[in-house]
Every structure is written in structure tokens, then in C-alpha cells.
Write an enzyme that holds these catalytic residues in place. Structure first.
Site, mmCIF file in Angstrom:
data_model
loop_
_atom_site.group_PDB
_atom_site.id
_atom_site.type_symbol
_atom_site.label_atom_id
_atom_site.label_comp_id
_atom_site.label_asym_id
_atom_site.label_seq_id
_atom_site.Cartn_x
_atom_site.Cartn_y
_atom_site.Cartn_z
ATOM 1 N N HIS A 140 0.927 -1.131 0.049
ATOM 2 C CA HIS A 140 0.018 -0.086 0.049
ATOM 3 C C HIS A 140 0.968 1.275 0.140
ATOM 4 C CE1 HIS A 140 -3.023 2.676 0.952
ATOM 5 N NE2 HIS A 140 -2.688 3.197 1.858
ATOM 6 N N LYS A 161 -0.541 10.792 0.954
ATOM 7 C CA LYS A 161 0.361 10.542 -0.021
ATOM 8 C C LYS A 161 0.176 10.808 -1.555
ATOM 9 C CE LYS A 161 -0.128 6.209 1.315
ATOM 10 N NZ LYS A 161 -1.033 6.401 2.486
ATOM 11 N N ASP A 179 -2.102 3.847 -4.566
ATOM 12 C CA ASP A 179 -2.788 2.999 -3.681
ATOM 13 C C ASP A 179 -2.197 1.855 -3.553
ATOM 14 O OD1 ASP A 179 -4.961 2.334 -1.934
ATOM 15 O OD2 ASP A 179 -6.076 1.613 -3.468
#
Length: 307
Positions: A140, A161, A179
Site C-alpha cells: 500500500h 501520499k 494506492d
């Protein structure tokens, strides 16, 4: 690691199938090809029988020069090991005898269509097989390419992020994956970062939604894969936890036994995180070239103290 079949090679490189149409679903397990040379003269001690066998101009010319009886022996000695397939390059002709043996043994015989040297084809073929058969994991995070270097952005969900990646794209850098980042181990020192296909070109931003960065910012905003150079963890700001040391002790994150340099960047409103990532990327590049700002600074101090 994905499944690789002979049919995958046929489609990828537009190969012509001469024999073995019914054997194209056979799997390939070795990531490098082989040009039989010593095997044609009877040395089989180190013959990699599970590799794709490449026959170029040198190999085919040698076979053409043999007598019919000698040629049958040389080819027969190799096909009895049942390699996955033979690929003939460089537009070779006169392969009737080779076709016959491959039909009898049920071995696919393929040939290239594009005008390229055997070495060029092997380079492309091996690169494709190495990537396809490489061990891989999914993590992730976000993967971006900054100044030509692959950077992993990790951190807890909601830390920022994707937003940081969006800012970097605005500064001319490229998105690789959002992702879900797929990491492939190409060698004991090389990790390749890419997407899983489903999220290709997509970036999810809270309060905004799903973006297609190529449609919004052009092809230059996206890169399909990149070699990972830095692992950056984005964390929430913790008061009094940062220090002003000239040089931090190097730390690493390990992925599939490959160590990647690790940096932690704490987030705070108004802090230019994208700029810090750019600085970290450039600083890493300088270190690869043997330069350390801290070492140069200490030398200047030592030089001044000597007066």
C-alpha cells in the site's frame, strides 16, 4: 510471479509459428534464453534444457554446412532434451530438417518477423521474461518518478501520499502507481515499481475524487514503471522529535531481501513536502556520485580551525 507461456512470447514479439501450434500453452520457468553452441558439438554438461533456445545466423549457418547424417545427429542430440521451444532469428531459411525434428518431438518452432540481429532480439526477450517471471509483492502506497528516480511514498491512510504525488506531478514529475504498488525483484539489488493494471494512470484525491493524470496533464505525467531508489515514509508531525544533525545514520527498508534507503518526512501545515522529496532525490543522486555535503562542511571546519 505471473504465469508465462510460449503463446505470450508469440504475441509479445509477433513470432511466426512453424510447428507446435498445440503446445503453445506450455509454461516457461527460466527468465533467460540460451544459444546452443557447445551442445551442437556434443558438450551437454551444462545444457540449460528448461530455457528457450535461440538459433541465430551462426547456429543455422553451422547446421547448413553439415552433412545430412551429421546434421541429424547434432539436432537429434538437442531436441531429445525437449526444451520449451526454439526461436529462429535473422530471417533464416532452409529449415525443413529442423521443422521435421520439432514436429516429431512436439516442440514449438518459432521465428522472428522483424528485421533485427539475434543479439537485439535476445536482449528484448530476456528483459521481458525477467520482468514477467520476477518475484513480486504488492504494497500500500504511492510510487512516483522524481528526477528519473523511483520513489516509494508510504504512510498511514489519509496522511497525504496521493496529495503529495499530485503536487509532484504539477512540478513536472511522474506518477507510476497510486494506492497499490507492485514491486518486482529483478536482481539481488534491483526492485522495480509498477502498477497492477487496474489503477494505471489513476490518482485518488480526497475531496476531489478519482483523476486520470494522463487525461488531465498529458502523457508526461505518467510512467509505467521505475527502478526504486528511495523509500520515503510520510508521518504526522511530532513536536521535538526532529533534530538538526548534519548527517543521519542511513536506514533501510527491505523488500524481498533487497535493501532500499529509507527516509522519514514529518508532515505539518505549510511544510513543503514535495520540495523535501525533490531535495532527498537530488541528495541521494549526489551520494551515488560520491559526494557528501556533511563531509565537505566538516572539512571546511577543520580547515578553518587549523589557522
Amino acid at each position: 510471479m505471473k504465469l508465462l507461456t510460449i503463446e505470450n512470447l508469440v504475441r509479445k514479439f509477433s513470432l511466426k509459428v512453424l510447428t507446435g501450434e498445440n503446445q503453445l500453452q506450455q509454461t516457461i520457468t527460466q527468465s533467460r534464453s540460451h544459444r546452443p553452441g557447445l551442445e551442437f558439438v556434443g558438450h551437454f554438461d551444462f545444457f540449460p534444457t528448461e530455457r528457450v533456445q535461440i538459433l541465430g545466423r551462426k547456429e543455422i549457418t553451422y547446421l547448413h554446412k553439415l552433412s545430412i547424417e551429421e546434421r541429424q545427429i547434432r539436432i537429434g542430440n538437442i531436441v531429445k532434451y525437449h526444451p520449451p521451444c526454439f526461436i529462429v532469428t535473422a530471417g533464416q531459411e532452409g529449415l525443413t530438417y529442423l521443422t521435421q525434428y520439432c514436429v516429431e518431438e512436439g516442440i514449438p518452432l518459432l521465428c522472428t518477423n522483424e528485421p533485427q540481429t539475434t543479439s537485439e532480439f535476445i536482449t528484448k526477450l530476456d528483459a521481458y521474461m525477467i520482468k514477467t517471471l520476477a518475484p513480486e509483492i504488492a504494497i500500500h502506497g504511492v510510487c512516483v518518478n522524481v528526477y528519473g528516480m523511483g520513489i516509494l511514498l508510504r504512510g498511514k491512510s489519509g496522511v497525504g501520499k496521493s496529495e503529495t504525488a499530485h503536487t509532484l506531478i504539477g512540478r513536472g514529475h511522474r506518477l507510476v502507481a497510486d494506492d497499490i504498488v507492485v514491486l518486482k525483484k529483478l536482481s539481488p539489488r534491483t526492485i522495480l515499481g509498477t502498477h497492477d493494471g487496474k489503477t494505471k494512470e489513476f490518482l485518488a484525491l480526497r475531496s476531489v475524487g478519482l483523476l486520470n493524470v494522463v487525461r488531465l496533464y498529458g502523457r508526461k505525467a505518467f510512467q509505467d514503471e521505475t527502478r526504486i531508489a528511495l523509500d520515503i515514509e510520510l508521518t504526522k508531525w511530532q513536536k521535538n522529535s526532529l533534530n538538526n544533525e548534519l548527517e543521519h545514520e542511513p536506514t533501510f527498508t527491505e523488500y524481498m531481501d533487497v535493501q532500499i534507503p529509507h527516509i522519514e518526512i514529518q508532515l505539518q501545515p505549510g511544510r513543503d513536502v514535495a520540495g523535501l522529496i525533490e531535495a532527498a532525490a537530488n541528495n541521494w543522486l549526489l551520494k551515488q556520485q560520491g559526494y557528501s555535503a556533511a563531509e565537505e562542511f566538516m572539512k571546511r571546519l577543520e580547515s578553518d580551525s587549523s589557522w
